[in-house]
Design a protein around this motif. Structure first.
Motif, mmCIF file in Angstrom:
data_model
loop_
_atom_site.group_PDB
_atom_site.id
_atom_site.type_symbol
_atom_site.label_atom_id
_atom_site.label_comp_id
_atom_site.label_asym_id
_atom_site.label_seq_id
_atom_site.Cartn_x
_atom_site.Cartn_y
_atom_site.Cartn_z
ATOM 1 N N ILE A 1 -50.125 45.539 -7.355
ATOM 2 C CA ILE A 1 -50.867 44.656 -8.243
ATOM 3 C C ILE A 1 -52.056 44.559 -7.156
ATOM 4 O O ILE A 1 -53.482 45.090 -7.266
ATOM 5 C CB ILE A 1 -50.874 43.288 -8.447
ATOM 6 C CG1 ILE A 1 -49.970 43.479 -9.815
ATOM 7 C CG2 ILE A 1 -52.240 42.180 -8.537
ATOM 8 C CD1 ILE A 1 -50.256 44.096 -10.635
ATOM 9 N N ASP A 2 -51.808 44.571 -5.920
ATOM 10 C CA ASP A 2 -52.541 44.207 -4.926
ATOM 11 C C ASP A 2 -53.092 45.499 -4.227
ATOM 12 O O ASP A 2 -52.190 46.352 -3.658
ATOM 13 C CB ASP A 2 -52.239 42.988 -3.525
ATOM 14 C CG ASP A 2 -51.909 41.873 -4.015
ATOM 15 O OD1 ASP A 2 -53.371 41.507 -5.135
ATOM 16 O OD2 ASP A 2 -51.030 40.925 -3.923
ATOM 17 N N LEU B 1 -58.753 42.192 -17.723
ATOM 18 C CA LEU B 1 -57.752 42.902 -17.416
ATOM 19 C C LEU B 1 -56.529 41.238 -17.691
ATOM 20 O O LEU B 1 -55.821 41.380 -18.537
ATOM 21 C CB LEU B 1 -57.077 42.990 -15.955
ATOM 22 C CG LEU B 1 -56.921 44.049 -15.540
ATOM 23 C CD1 LEU B 1 -57.747 44.655 -14.001
ATOM 24 C CD2 LEU B 1 -56.376 44.652 -16.321
ATOM 25 N N ASN C 1 -58.114 48.955 -11.906
ATOM 26 C CA ASN C 1 -57.160 48.521 -12.648
ATOM 27 C C ASN C 1 -56.535 49.483 -13.863
ATOM 28 O O ASN C 1 -55.496 48.789 -14.604
ATOM 29 C CB ASN C 1 -59.456 48.314 -13.366
ATOM 30 C CG ASN C 1 -59.884 47.411 -12.899
ATOM 31 O OD1 ASN C 1 -59.775 46.463 -12.102
ATOM 32 N ND2 ASN C 1 -61.073 47.516 -13.298
ATOM 33 N N ARG D 1 -53.708 51.376 -12.571
ATOM 34 C CA ARG D 1 -52.792 50.804 -12.502
ATOM 35 C C ARG D 1 -52.243 49.158 -12.690
ATOM 36 O O ARG D 1 -51.221 49.371 -12.790
ATOM 37 C CB ARG D 1 -52.070 51.142 -10.615
ATOM 38 C CG ARG D 1 -51.648 50.448 -9.519
ATOM 39 C CD ARG D 1 -51.327 51.077 -8.939
ATOM 40 N NE ARG D 1 -52.231 50.267 -7.851
ATOM 41 C CZ ARG D 1 -53.242 50.318 -7.112
ATOM 42 N NH1 ARG D 1 -53.613 51.215 -6.742
ATOM 43 N NH2 ARG D 1 -53.797 49.617 -6.539
ATOM 44 N N ARG D 2 -53.047 48.053 -12.469
ATOM 45 C CA ARG D 2 -52.979 47.206 -13.221
ATOM 46 C C ARG D 2 -52.584 47.562 -14.313
ATOM 47 O O ARG D 2 -51.781 46.457 -14.693
ATOM 48 C CB ARG D 2 -53.900 45.912 -12.736
ATOM 49 C CG ARG D 2 -54.225 46.090 -11.087
ATOM 50 C CD ARG D 2 -55.098 45.042 -10.978
ATOM 51 N NE ARG D 2 -54.828 44.833 -9.462
ATOM 52 C CZ ARG D 2 -56.201 43.977 -8.828
ATOM 53 N NH1 ARG D 2 -56.849 43.271 -9.545
ATOM 54 N NH2 ARG D 2 -55.629 43.409 -7.724
ATOM 55 N N SER D 3 -53.637 48.386 -15.055
ATOM 56 C CA SER D 3 -52.889 47.398 -16.716
ATOM 57 C C SER D 3 -51.724 48.650 -17.127
ATOM 58 O O SER D 3 -51.085 48.022 -17.936
ATOM 59 C CB SER D 3 -53.850 49.242 -17.532
ATOM 60 O OG SER D 3 -55.143 48.573 -16.985
ATOM 61 N N PHE E 1 -58.700 39.880 -10.809
ATOM 62 C CA PHE E 1 -58.922 40.616 -11.573
ATOM 63 C C PHE E 1 -60.068 40.478 -12.921
ATOM 64 O O PHE E 1 -60.957 39.841 -12.977
ATOM 65 C CB PHE E 1 -57.376 40.028 -13.173
ATOM 66 C CG PHE E 1 -56.086 40.201 -12.703
ATOM 67 C CD1 PHE E 1 -55.343 40.501 -13.008
ATOM 68 C CD2 PHE E 1 -55.351 40.581 -11.630
ATOM 69 C CE1 PHE E 1 -54.488 41.494 -13.410
ATOM 70 C CE2 PHE E 1 -54.464 41.041 -10.849
ATOM 71 C CZ PHE E 1 -53.713 41.538 -12.046
ATOM 72 N N HIS F 1 -52.019 35.124 -14.827
ATOM 73 C CA HIS F 1 -53.297 36.530 -14.460
ATOM 74 C C HIS F 1 -53.951 35.584 -15.565
ATOM 75 O O HIS F 1 -54.985 37.146 -15.838
ATOM 76 C CB HIS F 1 -52.328 37.285 -14.173
ATOM 77 C CG HIS F 1 -52.360 37.094 -12.883
ATOM 78 N ND1 HIS F 1 -52.865 37.303 -11.538
ATOM 79 C CD2 HIS F 1 -50.543 37.568 -11.628
ATOM 80 C CE1 HIS F 1 -52.670 37.200 -10.695
ATOM 81 N NE2 HIS F 1 -50.883 37.525 -10.734
ATOM 82 N N PRO G 1 -54.924 37.590 -6.642
ATOM 83 C CA PRO G 1 -54.957 39.263 -5.526
ATOM 84 C C PRO G 1 -55.925 40.253 -5.874
ATOM 85 O O PRO G 1 -56.825 38.806 -5.574
ATOM 86 C CB PRO G 1 -55.336 39.523 -7.655
ATOM 87 C CG PRO G 1 -55.488 38.043 -7.528
ATOM 88 C CD PRO G 1 -54.855 37.249 -7.322
ATOM 89 N N CYS H 1 -53.216 40.642 -20.486
ATOM 90 C CA CYS H 1 -51.992 39.644 -19.933
ATOM 91 C C CYS H 1 -51.251 38.888 -20.751
ATOM 92 O O CYS H 1 -51.069 37.843 -21.353
ATOM 93 C CB CYS H 1 -53.128 38.740 -18.868
ATOM 94 S SG CYS H 1 -52.182 40.373 -17.092
#
Length: 1201
Positions: free
Chosen positions: A462-463, A541, A476, A478-480, A537, A512, A533, A545
């Motif tokens: 995440i970070d 995102l 974004n 990668r977080r998705s 976010f 989140h 984070p 979530c």
């Protein structure tokens, strides 16, 4: 030899068992011959034909006959010659027999056998290609037999010898074996691997032997292989590794030079040369031809045996005690990834690379496994997995299957494997790119620790590390992917769920999705609060979530969990954790805790004071509902889940979500309070007597959830309805049935327009005020509309079609449409008539355009209505599954049948679903509602019979019959048999007398088969319609029904007297049918005659069973004989009628005679003389009875056919 010659033929059999059996018998016989030979003083010559002696005479110089029996000598020579045969499997059979024979006898030497092999495989003049191949294979198999039999290194001396040496083997013979095998490999490239494999066996045999000449043989072997022979091949590399392992003290640097720089073949400096040799490439680094490389020959899909030797040394495996040699990571990278999987490598070499990967995968551990998933391999694997038309798609699929099997055997390595598939060399979207479920299946094989490790790994993605300059779009993305992976862990039903990691995912999505972290809390029990984070976010995102949170809760609601109750009984419950608490409740507990922690987090969505009070009120009601016990416990659970689900949906809806409706929560709170909380019930009675039933309000809310597109609300609604099913009222059922009523598209459109009008009333004033502004900006709006219309291709096509129609209308009236090129001065003015004509045509154009748009909208509305009804049917099915014994369930029969019978082709899915519910819930029901009134059942079954009489198809009629039989069971329980029989009597009249009835005979047969006693009440009606039906087909079908009814007589109690009274009526009816045919009052078809005959014969048998003494008086055989004669005289062509009358008469006579015999048997004296007298009295009738009996059986078989 006469006993062994036949065995040679079976050595060539295609059957492996036959070859082995022949080898065992042959070797056993030869051992016996040899034993007899050694016991004699001089060699005995067994009798053999002249041809055999002449055949063997040139080979007497080999010396076999001196120490061996003639049969043994002959067999050795015969077996060696047979190695060159290409017939069937002779080469295999002869080689096995030769190997076994040489291992059993100790009277031959290695040199002798080699000389026989060489002599038998000499080239004699010009030979064809096939003959040359046979000779080469004979040499290979012969030498292989010598090696595998142990003769090449045998130390046991001969018993006697004509020469001074008694040794069976020697360094010279061993050297000859090595030399000839190398020569074989050089002659043909396709034979090289087999020849060097035999050479490998010879080296192993030498190493394990105790021969005195062992060191000399090793020196000569190394000299031949690495000094005299300078050409390198894959097989030679394998041999070098084997010899280095066996004899490490040799000067390998000198032996391997100049091809290899280092004496250790697997050292990093040799890997580049090694890769070209193992790739079987004949070019050097510069692309020039390298004479030191052996020609590759024809490509083979099988991997060379050399790879097994290489992997044995570099990856010994878990069961090996030897240490690994060299660096496997460097070897795999250079020799496999950068060579076999290089971008310029051929598909054939990549095929080898996949096989090397599969072999290596079985040997790796947690430390060495990441070395296999290299860059080029992963690229090739993903590319060939992605599409079926790729050249190596099958082997790529096989590799994926091997990976899944590997994880199943070693689940602790699953997490490390996922890291490789989704890591740097792989792809986070591995499953999507490859169109497989590789990662998903690996996840299902992980243990709890592996799942938790994977979750921790996802959280770490995440970070972004400090100082990193990664693009925000990549972060974004990668977080998705992380959000999607977390959801897939919960969605995958094969992964065993544990409260710990499931709750950690839900908490992460809550934090989140619903909150903004202002300050991290290192000591917080909620893990996501322990870090902030970076970067924060985005709104998209956070919305993802929230959606994933609701989707995950929906997935958990459809999965069952084993919960241990207070009485230690384990039950399976949906939507709960292992402690029995709803997952939604746990999520809301987290939300509540975070709301109170205002120091560290704040809500993304602002909640005003009024909403906050309403949310708190809902929580208070939930607390009270949890205390409800007894009969209302399930309903309280359902109300609790409804409040919790609605509450969470409001949290996740956001300010911009139109689906957020606080009024639904208010209605649910009020309904749950009035329905389940006693104090609320009393207050509600004082306030109003006309309020809706609380359960109706709740179910209406659930129906509203079904209209929403979110799977979360639909799942919660179905779950709540299942729990509330025991509390439904009649009004609730009516509410559900109303949703299933069919509406035409125009009505649906009117309802939709009414909703739009209501929404538009509030904006009417604003619309009027905006008219002036629109007029002022008319020119600008036209330009902007022109630009916007280009974005919608559908609107463009519709406008173009409308324009073409208008232009066509103008041309019809002689007016050329303006194109911008015509001169306005040349245009002619139109009169009023022309204008009116154009106006009428333009009106038609615009009217057809509006009609097309309206019809398209009708289709969409109808489709939405169908989907909605499908969801309502899920509620119906859920209710009938849990409350089938409730009298309210009967109210669903009519609407379900209406759906099946009146659905259009576009609603086939809806019709099939309704049909499935009827068949599964009513057709297979074992229990029925008992607390029901006849007034509730009678209208339903009356309607079913009315519909059945007009049924358009047999399939639909069978559904009506199924429902009617089920309702009949209810009516029998209510003691309403008379009403049920009258219902079927009316249907019988309809079937027999109407011209085109929808009924068929199967509808009536289902009733009789299910209720024989009630069907017996229709016997006279059936008998009446055997002659009064509309046509012959109906009469025949009624005869079939009567036959079924009579066959069920044994299952009907207390009907024997009625049956005896009924049989004469049946006989008279059958006789009347025949006589009417003769009098030409009616016609009888052949099929009718067949059914009449079957019915009469069955009736005779039943009469005999019920009342044997009355068979003759009831069926009157003589009258049938008389009728037969009449038919014969008046209608001689009616052979079937004559035969029927004869069969009935004969059957009745035989039944009566059997009855008389049984009666007389009971009264006979026990003395033999009395029996003889009785036999004399019946002397003439006995043969007749016997013949009649035999003919009767034959006639019956024909009737049954």
């Amino acid at each position: 030899m006469t006993t062994t010659l036949p065995l040679f033929w079976h050595l060539s059999s295609a059957s492996k068992k036959e070859r082995i059996d022949a080898s065992v018998k042959l070797v056993g016989s030869l051992e016996q011959f040899q034993a007899q030979f050694t016991q004699k003083a001089a060699p005995a010559v067994s009798a053999s034909d002249d041809e055999d002696e002449d055949e063997d005479s040139p080979s007497k110089s080999d010396g076999l006959d001196l120490l061996n029996a003639q049969d043994v000598s002959y067999s050795i020579r015969r077996l060696v010659r047979g190695l060159a045969s290409s017939r069937e499997s002779s080469r295999l059979g002869f080689a096995v027999a030769l190997t076994e024979l040489l291992s059993r006898i100790d009277t031959v030497t290695c040199a002798q056998i080699l000389s026989i092999i060489v002599e038998s495989t000499k080239n004699q003049g010009s030979t064809t290609g096939q003959e040359e191949r046979d000779i080469l294979f004979a040499q290979l198999f012969g030498i292989l037999s010598v090696v595998q039999s142990g003769l090449a290194v045998r130390t046991k001396p001969l018993p006697t010898s004509a020469s001074s040496s008694t040794s069976a083997s020697s360094a010279e013979s061993y050297e000859e074996i090595i030399t000839r095998l190398v020569e074989l490999g050089e002659k043909k490239s396709w034979l090289r691997e087999s020849a060097w494999f035999a050479l490998s066996l010879a080296v192993d045999a030498l190493h394990e032997s105790d021969a005195t000449w062992k060191d000399t043989a090793v020196e000569r072997c190394l000299q031949i292989l690495y000094v005299d022979n300078t050409i390198w091949s894959t097989e030679k590399v394998a041999m070098a590794l084997k010899l280095q392992d066996l004899y490490p003290r040799r000067d390998w640097k000198a032996l391997l030079s100049p091809t290899f720089k280092n004496g250790d073949l697997l050292s990093s400096g040799n890997l580049s040369t090694l890769s070209r040799i193992l790739k079987e490439s004949t070019t050097d680094e510069d692309g020039a031809k390298d004479p030191s490389k052996a020609p590759s020959g024809t490509w083979k899909p099988q991997l060379n045996f050399a790879w097994d030797i290489i992997l044995d040394q570099m990856l010994p495996g878990p069961n090996s005690t030897k240490p690994a040699k060299g660096s496997f990571q460097d070897f795999y990278r250079i020799v496999v990834d950068e060579s076999l999987f290089s971008s310029t490598s051929s598909p054939q070499r990549k095929f080898w690379g996949f096989q090397v990967f599969q072999k290596s995968l079985k040997r790796v551990n947690e430390d060495t496994m990441p070395m296999l998933f290299t860059k080029n391999f992963m690229r090739s694997w993903i590319n060939h997995l992605s599409k079926k038309d790729r050249y190596l798609h099958k082997v790529a699929q096989q590799t994926a299957a091997e990976v899944q099997t590997f994880v199943e055997g070693k689940p602790h390595l699953g997490f490390a494997l996922i890291l490789q598939l989704t890591g740097v060399n792989g792809s986070q979207q591995f499953d999507r790119l490859t169109k497989t479920k590789t990662v998903e299946s690996i996840l299902s094989s992980l243990d709890a620790k592996g799942i938790q490790n994977y979750i921790d790994h996802l959280m770490s993605q995440i970070d972004e590390p400090e100082g990193s300059s990664t693009d925000i779009q990549a972060i974004n993305s990668r977080r998705s992917w992380v959000i999607e992976q977390l959801g897939s862990l919960i969605r995958n039903g094969r992964i065993p769920k544990e409260d710990g990691w499931v709750l950690s995912i839900l908490n992460w999505l809550v934090v989140h999705g619903l909150f903004i972290i202002k300050k991290k809390s290192s000591k917080s029990s909620i893990a996501p609060l322990r870090s902030i984070p970076s970067p924060a976010f985005s709104d998209d995102l956070r919305k993802a979530c929230r959606l994933r949170l609701l989707t995950s809760l929906s997935d958990l609601s459809s999965q069952t969990t084993s919960v241990k109750q207070a009485d230690d009984k384990i039950v399976k419950i949906s939507a709960v954790a292992s402690d029995g608490e709803f997952w939604i409740s746990k999520v809301l507990n987290t939300v509540k805790a975070l709301e109170e922690d205002k120091k560290h987090v704040e809500l993304v969505v602002d909640i005003d004071e009024e909403e906050s009070e309403l949310f708190q009120k809902a929580q208070n009601i939930v607390t009270k509902l949890r205390k409800v016990t007894g009969e209302g416990a399930d309903s309280a659970k359902g109300a609790e889940l409804l409040l919790l689900g609605t509450l969470l949906e409001l949290y996740c809806s956001g300010d911009d979500d139109e689906s957020a409706d606080v009024s639904s929560l208010e209605a649910c709170i009020d309904a749950a309070s009035r329905m389940l909380l006693p104090e609320k019930k009393k207050k509600s009675k004082d306030v109003s007597e006309e309020e809706d039933e609380p359960v109706d309000v709740i179910v209406d809310t659930i129906i509203g959830f079904l209209e929403k597109s979110t799977a979360y609300m639909r799942t919660v609604g179905n779950q709540v309805f299942s729990l509330l099913s025991g509390s439904l009222k009649e009004s609730t059922i009516d509410l559900i049935v109303t949703q299933l009523e069919r509406k035409n598209p125009a009505q649906l459109m009117e309802d939709d327009e009414e909703d739009m009008d209501e929404d538009g009333e509030d904006e009417g004033e604003e619309g009027e005020e905006a008219v002036e502004d629109d007029d002022e900006d008319n020119e600008e709006s036209e330009e902007s509309d022109g630009e916007d219309s280009g974005d919608d291709s559908n609107e463009e096509e519709a406008d173009l079609e409308l324009r073409n129609k208008i232009e066509e209308a103008l041309r019809v009236n002689g007016i050329e449409p303006a194109t911008g090129e015509t001169d306005s001065e040349d245009e002619e003015l139109m009169d009023d008539d022309q204008m009116m004509a154009i106006d009428e045509q333009l009106v038609q154009v615009f009217r057809s355009q509006a009609k097309d748009r309206k019809s398209g909208k009708n289709v969409d509305l109808q489709r939405e209505a169908t989907h909605f009804k499908n969801r309502v049917l899920d509620l119906v099915d859920s209710y009938l599954k849990k409350q089938l014994c409730s009298p309210l369930g009967l109210r669903f029969i009519t609407p379900l049948i209406d759906l099946v019978s009146h659905s259009s082709k576009d609603e086939k899915q809806l019709s099939d679903k309704a049909r499935g519910i009827v068949r599964s819930r009513f057709g297979k029901a074992k229990d029925i509602p008992t607390d029901v009134e006849l007034d509730q059942v009678l209208p339903i079954i009356t309607n079913i019979h009315t519909l059945a009489r007009k049924a358009p198809s047999t399939d639909l009629l069978s559904l009506f019959s199924l429902c009617s039989v089920y309702l009949g069971k209810v009516m029998v329980h209510l003691k309403a048999e008379d009403a049920l029989v009258d219902m079927y009597r009316q249907s019988l009249v309809e079937f027999a007398t109407k011209k085109n009835p929808g009924l068929n005979s199967q509808f009536l047969q289902d009733f009789i088969r299910r209720y024989p006693a009630l069907g017996w009440r229709l016997r006279k009606d059936l008998l009446e319609f055997t002659t009064k039906s509309k046509n012959a087909y109906r009469e025949r079908k009624i005869l079939v029904i009567l036959e079924l009814l009579l066959s069920l007589l044994p299952s009907i109690s207390d009907c024997n007297d009625e049956a005896v009274e009924y049989m004469p009526l049946l006989r008279e009816s059958l006789v009347k049918m025949v006589t009417d045919s003769l009098d030409q009052k009616s016609a009888i078809t052949t099929q009718q005659v067949k059914e009449m005959s079957k019915l009469a014969l069955l009736a005779v048998r039943q009469t005999k069973r019920i009342s044997p003494a009355k068979v003759q008086s009831i069926w009157e055989p003589q009258s049938w004989r008389t009728l037969q004669e009449r038919v014969k005289g008046e209608a001689p062509e009616a052979a079937a009628l004559q035969k029927m009358c004869e069969q009935i008469a004969r059957s009745a006579e035989l039944a009566a005679q059997t009855s008389d015999n049984s009666t007389s048997k009971a009264s006979k004296p026990s003395k033999r003389k009395a029996e003889e007298v009785a036999g004399d009295d019946n002397e003439e009738e006995a043969p007749v009875a016997k013949v009649s009996k035999r003919k009767k059986v034959k006639g019956e078989k024909k009737d049954r056919a």
